[in-house]
Design a protein around this motif. Sequence first.
Motif: not given
Length: 410
Positions: A194-201, A207-216, A223-227
Amino acid sequence: MQDSSESTTVVVIGAGPAGMAVATLLRHSGIDCVVLERRSRDHVAQRQRAGIVETRAVRMFDSWGLTDRVLGGVPYDGILEFRVDGRSRLVSDSDGSDGPPARLCPQQVLVQKLTATYLEDGGDLRFEAADVSLHDLTGDRPTVRYRTADGTPRTITCDFVAGCDGDHGVSRRTVPDGVLTAYAFDHGIGWLTVLADAPPPAHPLLAVSREGFAAHFPRGPSASRYYLQCPPDDDPDAWPEGRVWDALRTRLGDPGLVSGAITDREIFRLRSLVHDPMRYGRLFLVGDAAHIVSPMGGKGMNLALYDADLFARAVRDSVQGDDTALHTYSARCLRRVWNDQEFSHWLTRTLHDAGDAEPFLRNLARARLDRLFTSPAAAGAFAELMTGLDPAGDAVAQKVPGNLSALGGD
């Protein structure tokens, strides 16, 4: 309509990061080349992909005296944030060596700057080149045929062809069956990107959790790219904006994550692919035309830049009468390719298994993460792999003979 013929030293197929790096380095060395790209300039300039030019690649451009001209973005402080079940751990990829650090530089910015540098130096770049075909690759003087945007047929005779046109381009398809060995691996994992007009980290975040992997990841000042990990055959339409932001806040452990307008989203399957050798006669495969690496670790674009550097130096040596580097090109590239493939696979499995894998694999993965967070030796090995700095390995690779079986008697 009469065919128009011409001659040059290198024809570069493809004007992405691999092709424009090759062309820029060749032109900087005073070597004539022509770049052919089937897409328009606007299309190529806006393709958004990887965002970090690793330390090794920055220092490579520095060795050519091109850093200020071709690298945009900002210096990267080398800090990665790992967040496991909401708990944050910072890991540095600094190895303590002197020299410029990595850059946060989106692919489209790098391509735009390489293109501008190449053209400023008098380079020949032809967009909307249709029906490109390669001929006589095992002879002394290959030919490349294509049609211009207005349909005019053209033929270019050259000494070398650089195949920089990606996994689905004409370059690798031209190699006869049985010459290349393909090593393919499907990780069985999908990512919603996901590419979004949102503040970068503050730092690239995994990030690791029981709900699955995510990244920022940052993609600019605003702008930010999320996975988000998802089934590889999932449908992007199954991820409306509300679901995307809810999943990101949960998996990133950040209930207050600021949302923004989503400008692009797609699902892709994590896969790896290596073709060996990376040469056929006078055709040299560069970047994605030869290998695809899982995006974990940010090695895809950086491997393309490594290939481009070795190829440009090899051609420069050949023009001066020394073909040694041409013969070792494939072996030297593939040593780094497999090294980066292993690192990417290790990081992919670790971060995905640590989240929602079956208990035994999950505990193994979390033990690897704990070692990374607590062991200076493990952190040092991680830093070396992230930066791409491996001078001793490169020196060894220079001595390895290339695979000469497919060189057409060269």
